[in-house]
Design a protein around this motif. Structure first.
Motif, mmCIF file in Angstrom:
data_model
loop_
_atom_site.group_PDB
_atom_site.id
_atom_site.type_symbol
_atom_site.label_atom_id
_atom_site.label_comp_id
_atom_site.label_asym_id
_atom_site.label_seq_id
_atom_site.Cartn_x
_atom_site.Cartn_y
_atom_site.Cartn_z
ATOM 1 N N GLY A 68 0.813 -1.217 0.000
ATOM 2 C CA GLY A 68 0.000 0.000 0.000
ATOM 3 C C GLY A 68 0.842 1.261 0.000
ATOM 4 O O GLY A 68 0.596 2.187 -0.789
ATOM 5 N N PHE A 69 1.843 1.301 0.858
ATOM 6 C CA PHE A 69 2.661 2.520 0.957
ATOM 7 C C PHE A 69 3.513 2.730 -0.291
ATOM 8 O O PHE A 69 3.719 3.869 -0.725
ATOM 9 C CB PHE A 69 3.533 2.468 2.211
ATOM 10 N N LEU A 70 4.016 1.673 -0.886
ATOM 11 C CA LEU A 70 4.802 1.821 -2.113
ATOM 12 C C LEU A 70 3.925 2.303 -3.264
ATOM 13 O O LEU A 70 4.370 3.100 -4.105
ATOM 14 C CB LEU A 70 5.490 0.508 -2.479
ATOM 15 N N PHE A 71 2.682 1.833 -3.301
ATOM 16 C CA PHE A 71 1.766 2.327 -4.331
ATOM 17 C C PHE A 71 1.452 3.806 -4.108
ATOM 18 O O PHE A 71 1.365 4.588 -5.067
ATOM 19 C CB PHE A 71 0.482 1.503 -4.339
ATOM 20 N N ILE A 72 1.270 4.194 -2.844
ATOM 21 C CA ILE A 72 1.033 5.614 -2.548
ATOM 22 C C ILE A 72 2.223 6.446 -3.019
ATOM 23 O O ILE A 72 2.066 7.496 -3.672
ATOM 24 C CB ILE A 72 0.785 5.822 -1.044
ATOM 25 N N SER A 81 9.259 11.118 2.302
ATOM 26 C CA SER A 81 10.109 10.436 3.266
ATOM 27 C C SER A 81 9.280 9.625 4.255
ATOM 28 O O SER A 81 9.613 8.483 4.579
ATOM 29 C CB SER A 81 10.971 11.461 4.014
ATOM 30 N N PHE A 82 8.177 10.227 4.705
ATOM 31 C CA PHE A 82 7.324 9.520 5.667
ATOM 32 C C PHE A 82 6.694 8.277 5.044
ATOM 33 O O PHE A 82 6.657 7.204 5.656
ATOM 34 C CB PHE A 82 6.232 10.462 6.178
ATOM 35 N N VAL A 83 6.172 8.419 3.807
ATOM 36 C CA VAL A 83 5.543 7.287 3.128
ATOM 37 C C VAL A 83 6.545 6.164 2.900
ATOM 38 O O VAL A 83 6.265 4.979 3.131
ATOM 39 C CB VAL A 83 4.915 7.735 1.799
ATOM 40 N N LEU A 84 7.757 6.527 2.471
ATOM 41 C CA LEU A 84 8.783 5.511 2.226
ATOM 42 C C LEU A 84 9.253 4.856 3.523
ATOM 43 O O LEU A 84 9.585 3.669 3.541
ATOM 44 C CB LEU A 84 9.967 6.133 1.490
ATOM 45 N N LEU A 85 9.281 5.616 4.599
ATOM 46 C CA LEU A 85 9.651 5.044 5.894
ATOM 47 C C LEU A 85 8.622 3.981 6.311
ATOM 48 O O LEU A 85 8.992 2.892 6.767
ATOM 49 C CB LEU A 85 9.728 6.139 6.957
ATOM 50 N N CYS A 86 7.341 4.310 6.126
ATOM 51 C CA CYS A 86 6.286 3.328 6.451
ATOM 52 C C CYS A 86 6.416 2.085 5.576
ATOM 53 O O CYS A 86 6.245 0.953 6.046
ATOM 54 C CB CYS A 86 4.910 3.958 6.268
ATOM 55 N N ALA A 87 6.734 2.300 4.291
ATOM 56 C CA ALA A 87 6.901 1.171 3.381
ATOM 57 C C ALA A 87 8.077 0.301 3.795
ATOM 58 O O ALA A 87 7.996 -0.940 3.780
ATOM 59 C CB ALA A 87 7.093 1.675 1.951
ATOM 60 N N ALA A 88 9.189 0.922 4.186
ATOM 61 C CA ALA A 88 10.384 0.185 4.579
ATOM 62 C C ALA A 88 10.153 -0.616 5.855
ATOM 63 O O ALA A 88 10.559 -1.786 5.965
ATOM 64 C CB ALA A 88 11.548 1.150 4.769
ATOM 65 N N SER A 100 12.543 -1.195 -5.792
ATOM 66 C CA SER A 100 11.658 -1.615 -4.704
ATOM 67 C C SER A 100 10.253 -1.908 -5.230
ATOM 68 O O SER A 100 9.647 -2.931 -4.882
ATOM 69 C CB SER A 100 11.598 -0.522 -3.630
ATOM 70 N N VAL A 101 9.742 -1.023 -6.089
ATOM 71 C CA VAL A 101 8.408 -1.230 -6.674
ATOM 72 C C VAL A 101 8.406 -2.445 -7.583
ATOM 73 O O VAL A 101 7.489 -3.277 -7.548
ATOM 74 C CB VAL A 101 7.963 0.025 -7.440
ATOM 75 N N LEU A 102 9.435 -2.589 -8.419
ATOM 76 C CA LEU A 102 9.506 -3.708 -9.351
ATOM 77 C C LEU A 102 9.569 -5.048 -8.617
ATOM 78 O O LEU A 102 8.861 -6.004 -8.951
ATOM 79 C CB LEU A 102 10.731 -3.548 -10.256
ATOM 80 N N LEU A 103 10.431 -5.121 -7.600
ATOM 81 C CA LEU A 103 10.547 -6.354 -6.825
ATOM 82 C C LEU A 103 9.262 -6.667 -6.068
ATOM 83 O O LEU A 103 8.945 -7.837 -5.820
ATOM 84 C CB LEU A 103 11.723 -6.258 -5.856
ATOM 85 N N MET A 104 8.514 -5.613 -5.715
ATOM 86 C CA MET A 104 7.230 -5.821 -5.036
ATOM 87 C C MET A 104 6.288 -6.624 -5.932
ATOM 88 O O MET A 104 5.589 -7.542 -5.478
ATOM 89 C CB MET A 104 6.604 -4.481 -4.690
ATOM 90 N N PHE A 105 6.266 -6.302 -7.240
ATOM 91 C CA PHE A 105 5.412 -7.030 -8.172
ATOM 92 C C PHE A 105 5.855 -8.483 -8.302
ATOM 93 O O PHE A 105 5.030 -9.400 -8.284
ATOM 94 C CB PHE A 105 5.429 -6.355 -9.547
ATOM 95 N N PHE A 106 7.162 -8.695 -8.452
ATOM 96 C CA PHE A 106 7.664 -10.060 -8.586
ATOM 97 C C PHE A 106 7.394 -10.874 -7.313
ATOM 98 O O PHE A 106 6.982 -12.036 -7.375
ATOM 99 C CB PHE A 106 9.163 -10.048 -8.892
ATOM 100 N N ALA A 107 7.659 -10.259 -6.156
ATOM 101 C CA ALA A 107 7.438 -10.960 -4.884
ATOM 102 C C ALA A 107 5.954 -11.261 -4.681
ATOM 103 O O ALA A 107 5.584 -12.336 -4.188
ATOM 104 C CB ALA A 107 7.972 -10.130 -3.718
#
Length: 505
Positions: free
Chosen positions: A29-33, A54-61, A128-135
């Motif tokens: 969700g956060f990476l899509f945002i 930065s905040f959105v990416l921190l939540c994603a990480a 990160s986004v690309l690997l999210m799709f593969f994973a």
């Protein structure tokens, strides 16, 4: 390391690990945002500050890291293809690593970024986004089976990307009808399609719960972590059958609660195949079968010439594809499922459905009114082995599109049959083990849409069966007499009639 080892040896590992399907949606969700914010910012639609990104990416990480940890614990449960699992794990780790790197570059806590450091942002974020799709794709494969994501890909898209055309058999739970049941190979054409649609999702090439695979005979023969799942010649004693017959609430019941369940007929056919020695090359016509199994086998046919396992050629049947009804109320469906009834779609596009009481032996006349709320949608009703009586059939008569009715092993009598003459689409009627007698022969013959009726172990006599076949030569009747005995009986009757007529003349 010590903590991980302890967790792997306790229930905590599985308890925490099974949070993975929940937590894994956080980084997604956060990476899509973050992706949508980047796109919107590039097209000048919104103004996005560095602090927001930065905040959105921190939540994603953080979410990706937690998902990796609980995913590792879930993997300790076993039952997954090791190669696919390893790839999924490393892809998940990649999502977390590159999400942290992207956050680090955008973090306002860093000193003013130099040119080379700022160049890391887009590669890190993109990876990160690309690997999210593969994973995510591999995760779906591990959970739901190989080909889950691409199963329903439309043929135009398949052609565009070079995939083979989708076959009719790829129906997501529906078994393709057999053109000729008698010539069908029992394992290949009857048993394996059942396992493929109901069991392989958890016991296939990409996922093997309990170290058990059911996607091929050699795997089936090998069994799982608890040993063989079938004993040739002993269907009732085979684990493959036993787990399907357990109460649906039992932890050992298979398929698990919430998954599409095997029908009574499917369990019976698997048990019958095992009883016959679990052959892989025998055809239906080569194996012994009682009337109930013959009934189940006939139901697998398309309804055309040569489709039945024995008996007369049936006339063209009711076209269910022409039935148009509204979508059922979810609360009405939920009310049936609370009684352990299995509610399954026959056709999702038309909203018609099957209701089965295989897991609800206590279902009785008092529960029948719940079916009335779905009277438009129910086309197949299986209430065999329950506590229903003749009174229930007055409610059954209101199911205007009813096509198949299973009343086997119930207290139904001749009085109940009177209600069925209001069902214009009723083609299949199972009265095995009931108290229906010869008094119903004329009533059954008057059911003009009826194509198959099963009277084995009922109170209908052999002569009653012969009479029914005389009244309705187009009707497929399975009773106590074998096909040869019926033919001899009919031949004898003709000879007697001829002799009497000749003598009178």
């Amino acid at each position: 390391m010590i903590l991980t080892s302890l967790l792997q040896l306790s229930d905590w590992a599985l308890f925490i690990g099974r949070m993975h399907p929940l937590l894994v949606h956080l980084p997604i969700g956060f990476l899509f945002i973050a992706l949508f914010l980047e796109i919107a910012q590039r097209f000048g639609k919104v103004a996005v500050t560095e602090q927001t990104k930065s905040f959105v990416l921190l939540c994603a990480a953080i979410g990706a890291t937690l998902s990796c940890v609980v995913g590792y614990l879930l993997a300790s449960e076993g039952g997954y293809d090791e190669e696919a699992l390893s790839q999924h794990q490393w892809q998940g780790i990649g999502v977390a690593v590159f999400a942290w790197l992207a956050w680090l570059v955008t973090s306002v806590r860093l000193p003013e970024k130099t040119g080379w450091l700022s160049l890391l942002y887009f590669p890190a974020f993109g990876l990160s986004v690309l690997l999210m799709f593969f994973a995510g794709h591999l995760g779906g494969t591990l959970t739901h089976g190989d080909g889950y994501l691409t199963q329903y890909t439309p043929n135009p898209i398949r052609t565009l990307v070079g995939m083979p055309p989708r076959e009719e058999s790829e129906s997501g739970g529906e078994i393709k009808p057999l053109a000729n049941v008698s010539e069908a190979v029992v394992y290949t054409d009857v048993v394996q399609p059942i396992l493929a649609t109901k069991c392989v999702q958890c016991h296939g090439s990409s996922k093997q719960k309990g170290d058990l695979r059911l996607d091929g005979f050699e795997h089936l023969k090998k069994g799982g972590e608890n040993g063989p799942v079938f004993v040739a010649g002993k269907g009732a004693e085979s684990g493959l059958v036993k787990v399907c017959l357990l109460p649906v609430e039992d932890d050992q019941h298979m398929p698990p609660k919430g998954k599409p369940q095997l029908t009574t007929a499917q369990i019976g056919l698997i048990s019958w195949w095992i009883d016959q020695g679990a052959p892989t090359d025998k055809k239906v016509q080569e194996l012994e079968k009682n009337p109930e199994i013959a009934a189940h086998l006939e139901a697998l046919g398309t309804g055309g010439a040569g489709t039945t396992a024995g008996g007369p050629q049936a006339k063209p049947g009711v076209d269910l594809s022409k039935i148009t009804v509204g979508e059922p109320d979810k609360n009405d469906v939920a009310a049936l499922r609370k009684l352990n009834l299995i509610v399954s779609p026959v056709s999702k596009d038309q909203h018609i459905m099957e209701v089965s009481a295989i897991n609800a032996p206590a279902f009785s006349d008092g529960d029948m009114p719940l079916l009335q709320k779905l009277s438009d949608q129910i086309v197949w009703l299986k209430i065999g082995g329950t506590e229903v009586t003749d009174k229930a059939l007055s409610d059954v008569a209101r199911l205007k599109h009813l096509n198949k009715l299973y009343l086997d092993r119930t207290a139904i009598t001749d009085n109940g049959i009177d209600h069925l003459n209001t069902l214009p689409n009723l083609e299949y009627l199972n009265l095995i083990g009931t108290k229906v007698s010869d008094a119903s022969v004329k009533k059954l013959a008057d059911l003009k849409a009826l194509r198959s009726v099963y009277l084995w172990q009922s109170a209908v006599s052999d002569s009653g069966i012969v009479q029914l076949r005389r009244l309705r030569p187009d009707l497929h009747v399975i009773g106590g007499l074998s096909a040869r005995e019926v033919q001899d009986f009919l031949s004898a009757g003709k000879k007697d009639s001829l002799g009497t007529r000749t003598k009178a003349e």
